[in-house]
Design an enzyme around this catalytic site. Structure first.
Site, PDB file in Angstrom:
ATOM      1  CD  GLU A 352      50.095 -29.452  33.797  1.00 46.87           C
ATOM      2  OE1 GLU A 352      50.671 -29.228  34.735  1.00 46.87           O
ATOM      3  OE2 GLU A 352      49.019 -29.128  34.506  1.00 46.87           O
ATOM      4  CG  HIS A 383      30.474 -54.237  37.336  1.00 43.99           C
ATOM      5  ND1 HIS A 383      29.875 -55.223  37.155  1.00 43.99           N
ATOM      6  CD2 HIS A 383      32.426 -54.531  38.288  1.00 43.99           C
ATOM      7  CE1 HIS A 383      30.358 -56.008  37.322  1.00 43.99           C
ATOM      8  NE2 HIS A 383      30.928 -55.996  38.010  1.00 43.99           N
ATOM      9  CE  LYS A 508      47.662 -21.871  37.028  1.00 43.41           C
ATOM     10  NZ  LYS A 508      48.837 -21.627  37.348  1.00 43.41           N
TER      11      LYS A 508
HETATM   12  O1  F6P Z   1      48.069 -25.061  36.806  1.00 44.44           O
HETATM   13  C1  F6P Z   1      49.163 -26.012  36.375  1.00 44.44           C
HETATM   14  C2  F6P Z   1      50.184 -25.432  37.335  1.00 44.44           C
HETATM   15  O2  F6P Z   1      50.800 -24.979  37.267  1.00 44.44           O
HETATM   16  C3  F6P Z   1      50.548 -27.784  37.460  1.00 44.44           C
HETATM   17  O3  F6P Z   1      51.821 -27.718  36.309  1.00 44.44           O
HETATM   18  C4  F6P Z   1      51.376 -27.773  38.637  1.00 44.44           C
HETATM   19  O4  F6P Z   1      51.339 -29.059  39.362  1.00 44.44           O
HETATM   20  C5  F6P Z   1      50.130 -27.011  39.619  1.00 44.44           C
HETATM   21  O5  F6P Z   1      49.759 -25.370  38.723  1.00 44.44           O
HETATM   22  C6  F6P Z   1      50.316 -26.298  41.204  1.00 44.44           C
HETATM   23  O6  F6P Z   1      51.401 -25.031  40.631  1.00 44.44           O
HETATM   24  P1  F6P Z   1      51.850 -25.002  41.827  1.00 44.44           P
HETATM   25  O7  F6P Z   1      52.810 -25.729  42.792  1.00 44.44           O
HETATM   26  O8  F6P Z   1      52.855 -23.985  41.554  1.00 44.44           O
HETATM   27  O9  F6P Z   1      50.854 -24.763  43.614  1.00 44.44           O
END
Ligand code: F6P
Length: 542
Positions: A352, A383, A508
């Protein structure tokens, strides 16, 4: 000037033409001293990098590349809180979360050290109440189980730490729920009592739908078992976030809100109050020791010249493997089952952070960045996928990781069990050493090379071996910080921003649109494959 056209890069490219022709077995035969020489220690961790396909001259060229990319100045910017996460106009101050003394960093007019200490004190009060059995649920019973609801950085770090450090005498059981699908949520809730369960809603943004969905299910479960909404939220939820408004809007009681700051990246947040479940499971002292381990690695990284600097040396091996030897994979192979979540943690940290294809100015780049990272507990992976490492067509750089000592074994009740476990530790170490040796030497590890091509081992696969004095809170903190800094150095060399993650946003947004289409059966605006799948999911025939 493009990075690949710079003098340091060009030197390495030319030099690589020569090194690519050399096999590790010959490199070792010509220079056996490298086994001892290319071993560096810091903060209780020793790394042997001699099995990398790197000659003394290669190191010199790599150091020149680091200097050319102004690594020292970038490290200063990181530690001093400058907004090096420039696409979000923020500092990346995870190192400040584990500072042992105030180094005087101020962000937005506030002392970072003071803010961190204030939140640690608030967290400590909650943790001590829970561990002492003084936190009671809506029917007055003491809390026995804590469920962390978070995903990505709000899950992986705390989950790794609790799993690795194995609290055996903890008064509280800690569980982790991350996935939005609810499949584990249902099973876990069925095994818990609503009277004695506390949820930690852990989300930097407090807008992540995965975590919101799990928290909503938890709230409904409490109310279905007789809790009023008010008491369910007050007695059964802690919130951890940078977003106070959202925590309040959800209904988290102000005294049960723990804060952190937007200068802490999600995947760098286990050191913040996001780590509250680590402290609940292991105690505040263990959490502070974890911070100290990371801080010791920070000091090493900040103050040590390049050639003895562990995170820098490891990062340079990545650059060499990735950009000059064309190795696209990196395997994380802990020879200690307590570290079974380390590969998952590091896939987020590394991929990431460095899964980027534009430079800091937004230009497309012509060189490769982050490798594909994966991994598994080494003895299990032997394995499973080691076949590919030994005889496949893909090269991969491997990190072998193990503790030197296992004091936990000495806590076993009887001598016979202790003896058996000591043997198992030696067995695991022998396998680690054997695998890394065979990957390096190939057929040369045998007395007589095989004549059957199906039994041929090419070898020449690079690896690094990392030895921890023992696996404890201090060494785990140092190990994670080591990988954080290694990832940062790689990003500096590649001239990319490791602290944003814009790549996850589009998925998202489209998921929200798709959810409406799925619920309403109106998929016309979506692509043809999605339309067909939605029709099938909704039991329609096309
Ligand atoms: O979707 C990626 C992300 O933004 C990560 O970088 C982060 O750790 C995760 O989602 C969770 O985000 P949040 O802590 O804002 O719920």
């Amino acid at each position: 000037m493009s990075l690949t056209k710079t003098p340091a890069w060009q030197n390495l490219a030319e030099h690589a033409n020569d090194v690519r022709q050399q096999h590790l077995k010959d490199i070792f035969a010509q220079d056996p001293q490298r086994g001892h020489r290319d071993q560096i220690s810091a903060a209780g961790i020793t790394a042997n990098v001699s099995r990398q396909r790197i000659l003394p001259q290669t190191w010199q060229y790599l150091y020149e590349l680091a200097e050319q990319q102004q690594l020292s100045a970038c490290i200063e910017k990181l530690f001093s809180g400058q907004p090096i996460n420039h696409t979000e106009n923020r500092a990346a101050l995870h190192t400040a979360l584990r500072e042992q003394h105030d180094s005087g960093i101020v962000v937005d007019g506030y002392s970072v050290f003071e803010q961190v200490q204030t939140q640690l004190s608030r967290m400590s009060v909650l943790v001590d109440r829970i561990r002492a059995g003084q936190w009671r649920g809506f029917t007055g019973l003491a809390i026995t189980d804590v469920v962390n609801m978070g995903v990505g950085g709000s899950d992986l770090g705390p989950h790794l730490a609790v799993s690795a450090l194995q609290p055996t005498d903890s008064p509280i059981r800690v569980h982790y729920l991350s996935s939005m699908d609810g499949a584990r949520t249902a099973n876990l809730l069925a095994s818990l009592s609503p009277h004695t369960t506390l949820f930690v809603f852990a989300s930097k943004t407090f807008t992540t739908i995965d975590t919101l969905a799990n928290a909503q299910t938890g709230l409904e479960w409490l109310m279905a078992h007789g809790a009023s909404r008010e008491l369910a939220l007050k007695q059964h939820f802690i919130g951890v976030s940078t977003n106070v408004q959202k925590m309040t809007a959800f209904g988290i009681h102000p005294a049960h809100q723990l804060y952190f700051w937007d200068w802490v990246g999600g995947r760098y947040s286990l050191w913040s109050t996001i780590g509250v479940t680590i402290a609940i499971a292991l105690g505040m002292d263990a959490f502070r020791t974890l911070l100290k381990g990371a801080s010791d690695m920070d000091a090493h990284f900040h103050q040590t010249p390049i050639a003895e600097n562990l995170p820098i040396r490891l990062a340079l091996t990545t650059i060499w493997n990735r950009n000059f030897l064309g190795i696209h994979g990196k395997a994380i192979l802990p020879y200690d089952a307590r570290l079974n979540l380390l590969p998952a943690y590091l896939t987020q940290l590394i991929m990431e952070s460095n899964g980027k294809s534009v430079d800091r100015a937004g230009n497309s780049i012509s060189y490769r960045t982050c490798p594909i990272v994966w991994g598994e507990v080494g003895p299990n992976a032997q394995h499973a996928f080691y076949q590919l490492l030994h005889q496949g067509t893909e090269a991969a750089a491997c990190d072998f990781i193990a503790p030197i000592h296992r004091p936990d074994i000495e806590q076993s009740a009887d001598e016979a069990t202790r003896d058996a476990l000591r043997y198992q530790h030696q067995l695991a170490l022998a396998n680690l050493l054997a695998q890394s040796s065979v990957l390096m030497l190939g057929d040369a590890a045998l007395d007589a090379p095989p004549t059957d091509p199906h039994k041929h081992y090419a070898g020449n696969q690079p690896s690094t071996t990392l030895l921890l004095e023992q696996l404890d809170a201090h060494s785990l903190g140092a190990l994670i910080a080591l990988y954080e800094h290694q990832t940062f150095v790689e990003a500096v060399i590649w001239n990319i921003n490791p602290f944003d993650q814009w790549g996850v946003e589009l998925g998202k947004q489209i998921a929200i649109k798709t959810l409406t289409a799925l619920q309403e059966g109106q998929a016309e605006s979506l692509d043809a494959a999605t339309q067909a799948l939605i029709a099938t999911l909704n039991g329609q025939t096309l």
